[in-house]
Motif scaffolding. Structure first.
Motif, PDB file in Angstrom:
ATOM      1  N   ILE A  80       3.174  23.481   9.498  1.00 53.93           N
ATOM      2  CA  ILE A  80       3.490  22.284   9.793  1.00 53.93           C
ATOM      3  C   ILE A  80       3.289  21.831  11.039  1.00 53.93           C
ATOM      4  CG2 ILE A  80       5.256  20.328  10.050  1.00 53.93           C
ATOM      5  CD1 ILE A  80       6.654  21.601   7.396  1.00 53.93           C
ATOM      6  N   THR A  81       2.573  20.956  11.511  1.00 49.28           N
ATOM      7  CA  THR A  81       2.139  20.264  12.841  1.00 49.28           C
ATOM      8  C   THR A  81       2.103  18.951  13.151  1.00 49.28           C
ATOM      9  OG1 THR A  81       0.606  20.976  14.708  1.00 49.28           O
ATOM     10  CG2 THR A  81      -0.102  20.431  12.677  1.00 49.28           C
ATOM     11  N   ASN A  82       1.937  18.589  14.352  1.00 47.39           N
ATOM     12  CA  ASN A  82       1.832  17.023  14.628  1.00 47.39           C
ATOM     13  C   ASN A  82       2.792  16.177  14.069  1.00 47.39           C
ATOM     14  OD1 ASN A  82      -0.404  17.785  16.066  1.00 47.39           O
ATOM     15  ND2 ASN A  82      -1.695  17.546  14.182  1.00 47.39           N
ATOM     16  N   VAL A  83       4.056  16.604  14.304  1.00 47.95           N
ATOM     17  CA  VAL A  83       4.971  15.733  13.692  1.00 47.95           C
ATOM     18  C   VAL A  83       5.473  14.560  14.789  1.00 47.95           C
ATOM     19  CG1 VAL A  83       7.651  15.766  13.200  1.00 47.95           C
ATOM     20  CG2 VAL A  83       6.365  17.950  12.885  1.00 47.95           C
ATOM     21  N   THR A  84       5.266  13.476  14.135  1.00 50.85           N
ATOM     22  CA  THR A  84       5.202  12.242  14.718  1.00 50.85           C
ATOM     23  C   THR A  84       6.412  11.240  14.252  1.00 50.85           C
ATOM     24  OG1 THR A  84       3.127  12.224  15.334  1.00 50.85           O
ATOM     25  CG2 THR A  84       3.928  10.021  15.530  1.00 50.85           C
ATOM     26  N   PRO A  85       7.667  11.226  15.039  1.00 51.36           N
ATOM     27  CA  PRO A  85       8.591  10.360  14.346  1.00 51.36           C
ATOM     28  C   PRO A  85       8.417   8.688  14.783  1.00 51.36           C
ATOM     29  CG  PRO A  85       9.233  11.433  16.450  1.00 51.36           C
ATOM     30  CD  PRO A  85       7.925  11.829  16.270  1.00 51.36           C
ATOM     31  N   GLN A  86       8.756   7.807  14.140  1.00 53.60           N
ATOM     32  CA  GLN A  86       8.862   6.655  14.300  1.00 53.60           C
ATOM     33  C   GLN A  86      10.053   5.813  13.703  1.00 53.60           C
ATOM     34  OE1 GLN A  86       5.301   4.821  12.487  1.00 53.60           O
ATOM     35  NE2 GLN A  86       5.499   2.614  13.862  1.00 53.60           N
ATOM     36  N   CYS A  87      10.908   5.225  14.595  1.00 51.51           N
ATOM     37  CA  CYS A  87      12.108   4.803  14.368  1.00 51.51           C
ATOM     38  C   CYS A  87      12.226   3.373  14.220  1.00 51.51           C
ATOM     39  CB  CYS A  87      13.208   5.461  15.273  1.00 51.51           C
ATOM     40  SG  CYS A  87      15.035   5.123  14.682  1.00 51.51           S
ATOM     41  N   VAL A  94      19.625   2.228  10.281  1.00 56.13           N
ATOM     42  CA  VAL A  94      18.540   2.984  11.071  1.00 56.13           C
ATOM     43  C   VAL A  94      17.592   3.760  10.192  1.00 56.13           C
ATOM     44  CG1 VAL A  94      18.281   4.574  13.175  1.00 56.13           C
ATOM     45  CG2 VAL A  94      20.128   2.872  13.023  1.00 56.13           C
ATOM     46  N   TYR A  95      16.359   3.286  10.238  1.00 51.57           N
ATOM     47  CA  TYR A  95      15.284   4.049   9.693  1.00 51.57           C
ATOM     48  C   TYR A  95      14.253   4.978  10.632  1.00 51.57           C
ATOM     49  CZ  TYR A  95      11.198   4.485   6.249  1.00 51.57           C
ATOM     50  OH  TYR A  95      10.409   5.107   5.714  1.00 51.57           O
ATOM     51  N   GLN A  96      14.410   6.057   9.972  1.00 53.52           N
ATOM     52  CA  GLN A  96      13.722   7.240  10.732  1.00 53.52           C
ATOM     53  C   GLN A  96      12.497   7.642   9.893  1.00 53.52           C
ATOM     54  OE1 GLN A  96      12.086   8.200  13.580  1.00 53.52           O
ATOM     55  NE2 GLN A  96      13.830   9.450  14.437  1.00 53.52           N
ATOM     56  N   LEU A  97      11.441   7.407  10.219  1.00 51.03           N
ATOM     57  CA  LEU A  97      10.012   8.007   9.417  1.00 51.03           C
ATOM     58  C   LEU A  97       9.502   9.072  10.341  1.00 51.03           C
ATOM     59  CD1 LEU A  97       8.183   7.536   7.196  1.00 51.03           C
ATOM     60  CD2 LEU A  97       6.922   5.914   8.421  1.00 51.03           C
ATOM     61  N   ALA A  98       9.102  10.298   9.680  1.00 52.80           N
ATOM     62  CA  ALA A  98       8.282  11.043  10.473  1.00 52.80           C
ATOM     63  C   ALA A  98       7.142  11.401   9.686  1.00 52.80           C
ATOM     64  CB  ALA A  98       9.166  12.438  10.669  1.00 52.80           C
ATOM     65  N   SER A  99       5.755  11.257  10.215  1.00 53.34           N
ATOM     66  CA  SER A  99       4.662  11.877   9.618  1.00 53.34           C
ATOM     67  C   SER A  99       4.327  13.219  10.272  1.00 53.34           C
ATOM     68  CB  SER A  99       3.447  10.847   9.815  1.00 53.34           C
ATOM     69  OG  SER A  99       4.074   9.491   9.401  1.00 53.34           O
ATOM     70  N   ARG A 152      -1.647  15.575   4.883  1.00 57.53           N
ATOM     71  CA  ARG A 152      -0.710  14.777   5.476  1.00 57.53           C
ATOM     72  C   ARG A 152       0.402  14.451   4.812  1.00 57.53           C
ATOM     73  NH1 ARG A 152      -0.152  12.947  10.531  1.00 57.53           N
ATOM     74  NH2 ARG A 152       0.413  10.982  11.100  1.00 57.53           N
ATOM     75  N   ALA A 153       1.548  14.106   5.147  1.00 57.58           N
ATOM     76  CA  ALA A 153       2.877  13.701   4.358  1.00 57.58           C
ATOM     77  C   ALA A 153       3.858  13.106   5.071  1.00 57.58           C
ATOM     78  CB  ALA A 153       3.459  14.991   3.932  1.00 57.58           C
ATOM     79  N   GLN A 154       4.776  12.726   4.716  1.00 56.22           N
ATOM     80  CA  GLN A 154       5.823  11.633   5.435  1.00 56.22           C
ATOM     81  C   GLN A 154       7.240  12.125   4.986  1.00 56.22           C
ATOM     82  OE1 GLN A 154       4.625   7.624   4.748  1.00 56.22           O
ATOM     83  NE2 GLN A 154       3.936   7.542   6.849  1.00 56.22           N
ATOM     84  N   ALA A 155       8.214  11.940   5.719  1.00 56.77           N
ATOM     85  CA  ALA A 155       9.673  12.260   5.421  1.00 56.77           C
ATOM     86  C   ALA A 155      10.447  11.165   6.180  1.00 56.77           C
ATOM     87  CB  ALA A 155      10.272  13.640   5.878  1.00 56.77           C
ATOM     88  N   SER A 156      11.423  10.741   5.578  1.00 59.82           N
ATOM     89  CA  SER A 156      11.991   9.532   6.162  1.00 59.82           C
ATOM     90  C   SER A 156      13.538   9.915   5.979  1.00 59.82           C
ATOM     91  CB  SER A 156      11.867   8.384   5.363  1.00 59.82           C
ATOM     92  OG  SER A 156      12.315   8.297   3.964  1.00 59.82           O
ATOM     93  N   ALA A 157      14.598   9.143   6.571  1.00 54.61           N
ATOM     94  CA  ALA A 157      15.856   9.039   6.723  1.00 54.61           C
ATOM     95  C   ALA A 157      16.512   7.732   7.044  1.00 54.61           C
ATOM     96  CB  ALA A 157      16.634   9.949   7.519  1.00 54.61           C
ATOM     97  N   TYR A 158      17.625   7.207   6.398  1.00 55.30           N
ATOM     98  CA  TYR A 158      18.441   6.158   6.746  1.00 55.30           C
ATOM     99  C   TYR A 158      19.819   6.778   7.205  1.00 55.30           C
ATOM    100  CZ  TYR A 158      15.232   2.524   4.573  1.00 55.30           C
ATOM    101  OH  TYR A 158      14.436   1.916   3.973  1.00 55.30           O
ATOM    102  N   VAL A 159      20.347   6.149   8.086  1.00 54.42           N
ATOM    103  CA  VAL A 159      21.531   6.470   8.936  1.00 54.42           C
ATOM    104  C   VAL A 159      22.398   5.240   9.239  1.00 54.42           C
ATOM    105  CG1 VAL A 159      22.333   7.357  10.833  1.00 54.42           C
ATOM    106  CG2 VAL A 159      20.735   8.715   9.834  1.00 54.42           C
ATOM    107  N   ASP A 160      23.491   5.133   8.956  1.00 53.30           N
ATOM    108  CA  ASP A 160      24.292   4.022   9.504  1.00 53.30           C
ATOM    109  C   ASP A 160      24.510   3.962  10.833  1.00 53.30           C
ATOM    110  OD1 ASP A 160      24.765   3.158   6.730  1.00 53.30           O
ATOM    111  OD2 ASP A 160      26.538   4.352   6.558  1.00 53.30           O
ATOM    112  N   ARG A 161      24.147   2.957  11.349  1.00 57.25           N
ATOM    113  CA  ARG A 161      24.322   2.575  12.967  1.00 57.25           C
ATOM    114  C   ARG A 161      25.604   3.082  13.338  1.00 57.25           C
ATOM    115  NH1 ARG A 161      21.971   0.320  17.263  1.00 57.25           N
ATOM    116  NH2 ARG A 161      20.120  -0.594  15.808  1.00 57.25           N
ATOM    117  N   ALA A 162      26.695   2.435  12.552  1.00 59.26           N
ATOM    118  CA  ALA A 162      28.146   2.710  12.994  1.00 59.26           C
ATOM    119  C   ALA A 162      28.361   4.387  12.976  1.00 59.26           C
ATOM    120  CB  ALA A 162      28.999   1.822  11.996  1.00 59.26           C
ATOM    121  N   ALA A 163      27.795   4.976  12.062  1.00 52.10           N
ATOM    122  CA  ALA A 163      28.130   6.405  12.092  1.00 52.10           C
ATOM    123  C   ALA A 163      27.531   7.158  13.212  1.00 52.10           C
ATOM    124  CB  ALA A 163      27.729   6.942  10.837  1.00 52.10           C
TER     125      ALA A 163
END
Length: 223
Positions: A80-87, A94-99, A152-163
């Protein structure tokens, strides 16, 4: 399922979200002592989860035959290489996408071939608590006559802003100006157990790696 000891893990890759990070207090740089009107710590935090690839799960080796561990039996090696986060932290979720790219080599430059590799995306809170885990597959394609393949692939996560936000009283204890002679002037607020625990609870990570079998993980650890 692949066993990972998250509390003691080390990372191959650690990246922050690309969204702007708000300074909690002052105009000094992150963790810099601010001497204007007293002593305080400038703390910079983001609600975006950090993105990381845990040690020993960022690469995978396939053997042919599968039961062999001889160097001559190595079929495909991928990393795995070239991990690029986009939040996107503009809302309460809060949505975090990582390609990321997967680069692989194969033993023989034969006909065109596609290898499918499983990977995981885990959301971790406070360094130990698994909030969510998803599995996916990335297809790595080798062109005819080529030993190098990519996917190439992607991973994502949702996080509560309050938390992911520190309570106001904890923020105040970290950033409050302290004057020489104050009772707590020489105390690092981040060394206080209650402050450290609050910071840990508000810290989230998106961890990405190959979903390894027990044998594959042991092979990576032994190398």
């Amino acid at each position: 399922m692949m066993p990972i000891s998250f509390p003691s893990r080390k990372f191959l890759t650690v990246l922050c979200g690309t969204a702007a990070m708000a300074t909690v207090a002052g105009c000094a740089k992150d963790n810099e002592i601010d001497l204007s009107g007293g002593v305080g710590i400038t703390s910079t935090r983001s609600a975006c989860p950090a993105v990381a690839v845990p040690l020993h799960t960022g690469d995978v080796t396939l053997f042919d035959p599968a039961t062999s561990r001889d160097a001559r039996a190595v079929d495909v090696v991928a990393a795995i290489t070239n991990v690029t986060p986009q939040c996107n932290d503009a809302s309460e979720k809060v949505y975090q996408l990582a390609s990321f790219d997967v680069v692989a080599t194969r033993r023989d430059a034969g006909p065109a071939r596609t290898v499918t590799l499983p990977y995981y995306a885990t959301v971790l809170q406070g360094g130990t608590a698994v909030v969510a885990k998803r599995l996916g597959n990335v297809a790595v394609t080798f062109a005819e006559g080529q030993v190098r393949g990519t996917g190439r692939a992607q991973a994502s996560a949702y996080v509560d802003r309050a938390a992911a936000t520190l309570p106001a009283d904890i923020q105040d204890r970290i950033t409050r100006k302290r004057k020489a002679g104050d009772q707590d002037a020489a105390i690092d607020p981040l060394a206080l157990p209650e402050v450290r625990a609050a910071v840990q609870r508000a810290s989230f990570e998106l961890l990405i790696g190959f979903q390894l079998t027990q044998d594959q993980l042991e092979y990576n650890v032994r190398r």
